[in-house]
Design a protein around this motif. Sequence first.
Motif, PDB file in Angstrom:
ATOM      1  N   ARG A 146       0.840  -1.192   0.000  1.00 20.32           N
ATOM      2  CA  ARG A 146       0.000   0.000   0.000  1.00 20.32           C
ATOM      3  C   ARG A 146       0.881   1.251   0.000  1.00 20.32           C
ATOM      4  NH1 ARG A 146      -1.698  -0.906   6.224  1.00 20.32           N
ATOM      5  NH2 ARG A 146       0.136   0.056   7.161  1.00 20.32           N
ATOM      6  N   LEU A 147       0.233   2.372  -0.203  1.00 18.97           N
ATOM      7  CA  LEU A 147       0.883   3.672  -0.097  1.00 18.97           C
ATOM      8  C   LEU A 147       0.426   4.320   1.203  1.00 18.97           C
ATOM      9  CD1 LEU A 147       2.382   6.219  -1.194  1.00 18.97           C
ATOM     10  CD2 LEU A 147       0.223   6.841  -2.278  1.00 18.97           C
ATOM     11  N   GLU A 148       1.386   4.884   1.943  1.00 17.81           N
ATOM     12  CA  GLU A 148       1.073   5.692   3.115  1.00 17.81           C
ATOM     13  C   GLU A 148       1.359   7.141   2.722  1.00 17.81           C
ATOM     14  OE1 GLU A 148       3.234   4.157   6.496  1.00 17.81           O
ATOM     15  OE2 GLU A 148       2.613   2.100   6.036  1.00 17.81           O
ATOM     16  N   ALA A 149       0.318   7.954   2.660  1.00 21.31           N
ATOM     17  CA  ALA A 149       0.448   9.357   2.252  1.00 21.31           C
ATOM     18  C   ALA A 149       0.352  10.243   3.489  1.00 21.31           C
ATOM     19  CB  ALA A 149      -0.640   9.714   1.252  1.00 21.31           C
ATOM     20  N   TYR A 150       1.416  10.983   3.768  1.00 17.51           N
ATOM     21  CA  TYR A 150       1.486  11.833   4.952  1.00 17.51           C
ATOM     22  C   TYR A 150       1.426  13.300   4.532  1.00 17.51           C
ATOM     23  CZ  TYR A 150       3.178   7.594   7.241  1.00 17.51           C
ATOM     24  OH  TYR A 150       3.296   6.322   7.739  1.00 17.51           O
ATOM     25  N   SER A 151       0.713  14.116   5.338  1.00 15.96           N
ATOM     26  CA  SER A 151       0.626  15.552   5.071  1.00 15.96           C
ATOM     27  C   SER A 151       0.439  16.300   6.392  1.00 15.96           C
ATOM     28  CB  SER A 151      -0.512  15.863   4.099  1.00 15.96           C
ATOM     29  OG  SER A 151      -1.745  15.434   4.633  1.00 15.96           O
ATOM     30  N   GLU A 152       0.485  17.609   6.323  1.00 15.81           N
ATOM     31  CA  GLU A 152       0.356  18.501   7.477  1.00 15.81           C
ATOM     32  C   GLU A 152       1.458  18.272   8.513  1.00 15.81           C
ATOM     33  OE1 GLU A 152      -3.632  18.825   9.067  1.00 15.81           O
ATOM     34  OE2 GLU A 152      -4.495  18.445   7.071  1.00 15.81           O
ATOM     35  N   PRO A 153       2.698  18.631   8.162  1.00 12.88           N
ATOM     36  CA  PRO A 153       3.804  18.443   9.097  1.00 12.88           C
ATOM     37  C   PRO A 153       3.696  19.373  10.309  1.00 12.88           C
ATOM     38  CG  PRO A 153       4.515  19.740   7.226  1.00 12.88           C
ATOM     39  CD  PRO A 153       3.116  19.293   6.927  1.00 12.88           C
ATOM     40  N   TYR A 154       4.201  18.890  11.433  1.00  7.84           N
ATOM     41  CA  TYR A 154       4.263  19.708  12.638  1.00  7.84           C
ATOM     42  C   TYR A 154       5.431  19.232  13.501  1.00  7.84           C
ATOM     43  CZ  TYR A 154       2.287  15.816  15.327  1.00  7.84           C
ATOM     44  OH  TYR A 154       2.086  14.608  15.918  1.00  7.84           O
ATOM     45  N   ARG A 155       5.768  20.022  14.515  1.00  5.15           N
ATOM     46  CA  ARG A 155       6.761  19.640  15.519  1.00  5.15           C
ATOM     47  C   ARG A 155       6.065  19.580  16.872  1.00  5.15           C
ATOM     48  NH1 ARG A 155      12.643  21.251  14.894  1.00  5.15           N
ATOM     49  NH2 ARG A 155      12.948  21.415  12.661  1.00  5.15           N
ATOM     50  N   ASP A 156       6.362  18.546  17.648  1.00  8.08           N
ATOM     51  CA  ASP A 156       5.773  18.443  18.971  1.00  8.08           C
ATOM     52  C   ASP A 156       6.545  19.326  19.961  1.00  8.08           C
ATOM     53  OD1 ASP A 156       8.075  17.012  19.752  1.00  8.08           O
ATOM     54  OD2 ASP A 156       7.075  15.069  19.661  1.00  8.08           O
ATOM     55  N   ALA A 157       6.192  19.276  21.230  1.00  3.62           N
ATOM     56  CA  ALA A 157       6.804  20.138  22.247  1.00  3.62           C
ATOM     57  C   ALA A 157       8.311  19.906  22.388  1.00  3.62           C
ATOM     58  CB  ALA A 157       6.110  19.926  23.593  1.00  3.62           C
ATOM     59  N   GLN A 158       8.771  18.719  22.052  1.00  5.31           N
ATOM     60  CA  GLN A 158      10.207  18.408  22.115  1.00  5.31           C
ATOM     61  C   GLN A 158      10.933  18.717  20.803  1.00  5.31           C
ATOM     62  OE1 GLN A 158       7.822  16.011  23.253  1.00  5.31           O
ATOM     63  NE2 GLN A 158       8.080  16.971  25.256  1.00  5.31           N
ATOM     64  N   GLY A 159      10.207  19.198  19.804  1.00  3.43           N
ATOM     65  CA  GLY A 159      10.812  19.541  18.511  1.00  3.43           C
ATOM     66  C   GLY A 159      10.856  18.391  17.524  1.00  3.43           C
ATOM     67  N   LYS A 160      10.312  17.229  17.898  1.00  3.82           N
ATOM     68  CA  LYS A 160      10.314  16.074  16.989  1.00  3.82           C
ATOM     69  C   LYS A 160       9.199  16.240  15.962  1.00  3.82           C
ATOM     70  CE  LYS A 160      10.276  11.021  16.968  1.00  3.82           C
ATOM     71  NZ  LYS A 160      11.142  10.882  15.831  1.00  3.82           N
ATOM     72  N   GLY A 161       9.524  15.959  14.714  1.00  3.18           N
ATOM     73  CA  GLY A 161       8.567  16.124  13.632  1.00  3.18           C
ATOM     74  C   GLY A 161       7.651  14.933  13.454  1.00  3.18           C
ATOM     75  N   ASN A 162       6.460  15.233  12.941  1.00  3.55           N
ATOM     76  CA  ASN A 162       5.510  14.195  12.590  1.00  3.55           C
ATOM     77  C   ASN A 162       4.492  14.816  11.634  1.00  3.55           C
ATOM     78  OD1 ASN A 162       4.166  11.747  12.508  1.00  3.55           O
ATOM     79  ND2 ASN A 162       4.135  11.496  14.732  1.00  3.55           N
ATOM     80  N   TYR A 163       3.630  13.987  11.107  1.00  2.63           N
ATOM     81  CA  TYR A 163       2.576  14.462  10.217  1.00  2.63           C
ATOM     82  C   TYR A 163       1.223  14.257  10.884  1.00  2.63           C
ATOM     83  CZ  TYR A 163       5.907  15.002   6.419  1.00  2.63           C
ATOM     84  OH  TYR A 163       6.952  15.423   5.641  1.00  2.63           O
ATOM     85  N   ALA A 164       0.371  15.290  10.814  1.00  2.00           N
ATOM     86  CA  ALA A 164      -0.952  15.220  11.429  1.00  2.00           C
ATOM     87  C   ALA A 164      -1.894  14.310  10.648  1.00  2.00           C
ATOM     88  CB  ALA A 164      -1.550  16.625  11.543  1.00  2.00           C
ATOM     89  N   GLN A 165      -1.697  14.210   9.334  1.00  5.29           N
ATOM     90  CA  GLN A 165      -2.584  13.400   8.499  1.00  5.29           C
ATOM     91  C   GLN A 165      -1.831  12.224   7.894  1.00  5.29           C
ATOM     92  OE1 GLN A 165      -5.952  13.858   8.034  1.00  5.29           O
ATOM     93  NE2 GLN A 165      -5.734  15.435   9.615  1.00  5.29           N
ATOM     94  N   ARG A 166      -2.447  11.050   7.984  1.00  9.93           N
ATOM     95  CA  ARG A 166      -1.908   9.849   7.333  1.00  9.93           C
ATOM     96  C   ARG A 166      -3.071   9.166   6.642  1.00  9.93           C
ATOM     97  NH1 ARG A 166       0.662   5.547  11.095  1.00  9.93           N
ATOM     98  NH2 ARG A 166      -1.439   5.657  11.943  1.00  9.93           N
ATOM     99  N   LYS A 167      -2.854   8.850   5.382  1.00 13.13           N
ATOM    100  CA  LYS A 167      -3.894   8.184   4.595  1.00 13.13           C
ATOM    101  C   LYS A 167      -3.290   6.936   3.971  1.00 13.13           C
ATOM    102  CE  LYS A 167      -6.806   8.960   0.540  1.00 13.13           C
ATOM    103  NZ  LYS A 167      -7.211   9.922  -0.487  1.00 13.13           N
ATOM    104  N   TYR A 168      -4.003   5.816   4.088  1.00 15.70           N
ATOM    105  CA  TYR A 168      -3.579   4.591   3.429  1.00 15.70           C
ATOM    106  C   TYR A 168      -4.299   4.496   2.093  1.00 15.70           C
ATOM    107  CZ  TYR A 168      -1.702   3.036   7.939  1.00 15.70           C
ATOM    108  OH  TYR A 168      -0.998   2.938   9.101  1.00 15.70           O
ATOM    109  N   VAL A 169      -3.532   4.249   1.044  1.00 12.90           N
ATOM    110  CA  VAL A 169      -4.102   4.059  -0.284  1.00 12.90           C
ATOM    111  C   VAL A 169      -3.761   2.627  -0.693  1.00 12.90           C
ATOM    112  CG1 VAL A 169      -4.235   4.945  -2.634  1.00 12.90           C
ATOM    113  CG2 VAL A 169      -3.669   6.510  -0.762  1.00 12.90           C
ATOM    114  N   LEU A 170      -4.784   1.848  -0.980  1.00 10.40           N
ATOM    115  CA  LEU A 170      -4.598   0.427  -1.254  1.00 10.40           C
ATOM    116  C   LEU A 170      -4.268   0.174  -2.719  1.00 10.40           C
ATOM    117  CD1 LEU A 170      -7.551  -0.905   0.931  1.00 10.40           C
ATOM    118  CD2 LEU A 170      -5.161  -0.477   1.588  1.00 10.40           C
TER     119      LEU A 170
END
Length: 195
Positions: A146-170
């Motif tokens: 599958r494809l994992e599509a990530y969007s809307e990047p952010y940094r948490d309180a410790q400065g570590k990055g992540n994406y707020a949106q994750r979509k699985y495309v089959l």
Amino acid sequence: MLVQTKRFTIAEYHRLSDLGRLQSEFDSPRTELIKGEIVSISAKGTKHTVCCSNLIAELSALVRGRAILRCQDPIFLPPDSEPEPDFTIVRDREDNYLTGHPIADDILLVIEIADSSLNYDRDVKGALYAEAGIENYWLFNLVDNRLEAYSEPYRDAQGKGNYAQRKYVLAHQAIALPTLTDTSIELSKILPDAK
């Protein structure tokens, strides 16, 4: 026993490359700099190679004349990272990036293809791309087909990055390219096990 590691700047990494030290020291034809650490890029398996070839054929037709498709080329993420994603779709620039590798503001989409490197590409490189503010990250997950599509990047309180949106495309679905929303890519044409 105290263990010390040496972190490298991008300039030091380039200097090692210019001196030919990366290949000899790391016993790998390809390396990348991730958060100051030099990482060897493992050899590609058959599924990875097939997925890469399929993506070249599909993506090059979709972005032609609208953006630039780069394959396994460095991107510049200061202060201490220069990864080489499997694909990057970047804004068209008059100098064709001759004056420097693309930076986060140039990047429309970063794509990694993963089988044995799945957790690393999801957790380490995904966090790195989010911390840099790269808006869209796609991970072709060959383990789960599958494809994992990530969007809307952010940094948490410790400065570590992540994406707020994750979509699985089959494998039987399609998805539009970010910012090129009049395009669509069918995963059945990309994923090796989808045929």
